[in-house]
Design a protein around this motif. Structure first.
Motif, PDB file in Angstrom:
ATOM      1  N   MET A  65      14.419  20.385  28.561  1.00 43.86           N
ATOM      2  CA  MET A  65      14.416  19.051  27.959  1.00 43.86           C
ATOM      3  C   MET A  65      15.525  18.170  28.561  1.00 43.86           C
ATOM      4  SD  MET A  65      13.108  17.339  25.213  1.00 43.86           S
ATOM      5  CE  MET A  65      13.489  16.442  23.770  1.00 43.86           C
ATOM      6  N   GLU A  66      16.739  18.722  28.656  1.00 45.79           N
ATOM      7  CA  GLU A  66      17.839  17.934  29.212  1.00 45.79           C
ATOM      8  C   GLU A  66      17.633  17.657  30.700  1.00 45.79           C
ATOM      9  OE1 GLU A  66      21.949  18.319  27.445  1.00 45.79           O
ATOM     10  OE2 GLU A  66      21.193  20.364  27.191  1.00 45.79           O
ATOM     11  N   LYS A 100      14.776  17.306  32.159  1.00 44.15           N
ATOM     12  CA  LYS A 100      13.745  16.251  32.231  1.00 44.15           C
ATOM     13  C   LYS A 100      14.381  14.875  32.041  1.00 44.15           C
ATOM     14  CE  LYS A 100      10.088  18.851  32.728  1.00 44.15           C
ATOM     15  NZ  LYS A 100       9.663  19.072  34.091  1.00 44.15           N
ATOM     16  N   PHE A 101      15.327  14.793  31.123  1.00 44.50           N
ATOM     17  CA  PHE A 101      16.018  13.522  30.900  1.00 44.50           C
ATOM     18  C   PHE A 101      16.766  13.096  32.164  1.00 44.50           C
ATOM     19  CE2 PHE A 101      19.877  11.178  29.718  1.00 44.50           C
ATOM     20  CZ  PHE A 101      19.317  10.087  29.078  1.00 44.50           C
ATOM     21  N   GLU A 113      16.210  14.051  35.241  1.00 40.65           N
ATOM     22  CA  GLU A 113      15.229  13.717  36.282  1.00 40.65           C
ATOM     23  C   GLU A 113      14.639  12.336  36.046  1.00 40.65           C
ATOM     24  OE1 GLU A 113      12.666  17.138  36.016  1.00 40.65           O
ATOM     25  OE2 GLU A 113      13.900  18.299  37.428  1.00 40.65           O
ATOM     26  N   SER A 137      18.089  22.599  39.305  1.00 43.96           N
ATOM     27  CA  SER A 137      17.043  21.643  39.657  1.00 43.96           C
ATOM     28  C   SER A 137      17.264  21.206  41.102  1.00 43.96           C
ATOM     29  CB  SER A 137      17.092  20.431  38.729  1.00 43.96           C
ATOM     30  OG  SER A 137      16.061  19.520  39.027  1.00 43.96           O
ATOM     31  N   TYR A 189      24.841  17.592  31.921  1.00 44.75           N
ATOM     32  CA  TYR A 189      23.753  17.467  30.951  1.00 44.75           C
ATOM     33  C   TYR A 189      24.173  16.483  29.856  1.00 44.75           C
ATOM     34  CZ  TYR A 189      21.938  21.869  32.879  1.00 44.75           C
ATOM     35  OH  TYR A 189      21.452  22.842  33.698  1.00 44.75           O
ATOM     36  N   THR A 218      24.204  16.994  26.685  1.00 45.64           N
ATOM     37  CA  THR A 218      25.056  17.659  25.691  1.00 45.64           C
ATOM     38  C   THR A 218      26.484  17.860  26.196  1.00 45.64           C
ATOM     39  OG1 THR A 218      24.087  19.778  26.379  1.00 45.64           O
ATOM     40  CG2 THR A 218      23.238  18.781  24.340  1.00 45.64           C
TER      41      THR A 218
END
Length: 174
Positions: A1-2, A4-5, A7, A84, A142, A144
């Motif tokens: 999820m993080e 994807k954000f 990216e 990634s 990230y 977070t």
């Protein structure tokens, strides 16, 4: 999820914004901009500004101890670019990801500056937010990591202002 954000943030990439984010992130390297601010305040002919400089330096030290020396090695979170496939715009940062040192030191300093001077403090908070965003934009933290850096930075700033105020109360009572 993080991931994807992060990216998704790459949609914003442009030569001008890339340059701006690289410049902004470099301001936060090693707390550089905040250390320069503390030194500048220290050499002013004003006791309140010297107190602010002391408190700012103390906030940076508190964050560095808890955020960088204790939490980073314990949590040992790999940076997002390691999981990634992304072309980094800056040199690979050393160390772990959580919490963001750039963000933590920036919000620790901005808290102190805001505590002493609201007008300068708003500008410092805006710069701190830009530095924090640049770390995600550049794919080295990230979200977070950033949130943790903000929280730890604000707590560090609060602890530093409390310590300074307590020292002053003791000095005036003796």
């Amino acid at each position: 999820m993080e991931i994807k954000f992060l990216e998704a943030l790459q949609i914003l990439y442009s030569p001008i914004l890339n340059y701006l984010m690289i410049f902004i992130t470099y301001l936060g390297n090693g707390g550089f901009i905040w250390i320069v601010a503390a030194i500048y305040l220290l050499f002013q002919n004003n006791n309140k500004l010297k107190r602010e400089a002391f408190t700012l330096a103390l906030a940076l030290i508190i964050f560095s101890i808890f955020g960088l020396l204790i939490l980073k090695p314990i949590i040992a979170r790999p940076r997002p670019f390691t999981v990634s496939d992304v072309n980094l715009l800056i040199k690979e940062p050393l160390g772990f990801s959580f919490p963001s040192g750039h963000t933590g030191s920036s919000f620790a300093a901005a808290y102190v500056i805001y505590f002493y001077n609201k007008k300068r403090g708003v500008l410092a908070l805006i710069l701190a937010a830009l530095i924090a965003f640049s770390r995600m934009y550049l794919f080295v933290h990230y979200p977070t990591d950033i949130i943790a850096g903000i929280i730890l930075g604000l707590i560090s700033g609060k602890l530093a202002t409390n310590c300074t105020n307590n020292l002053l109360k003791r000095a005036y009572n003796n």
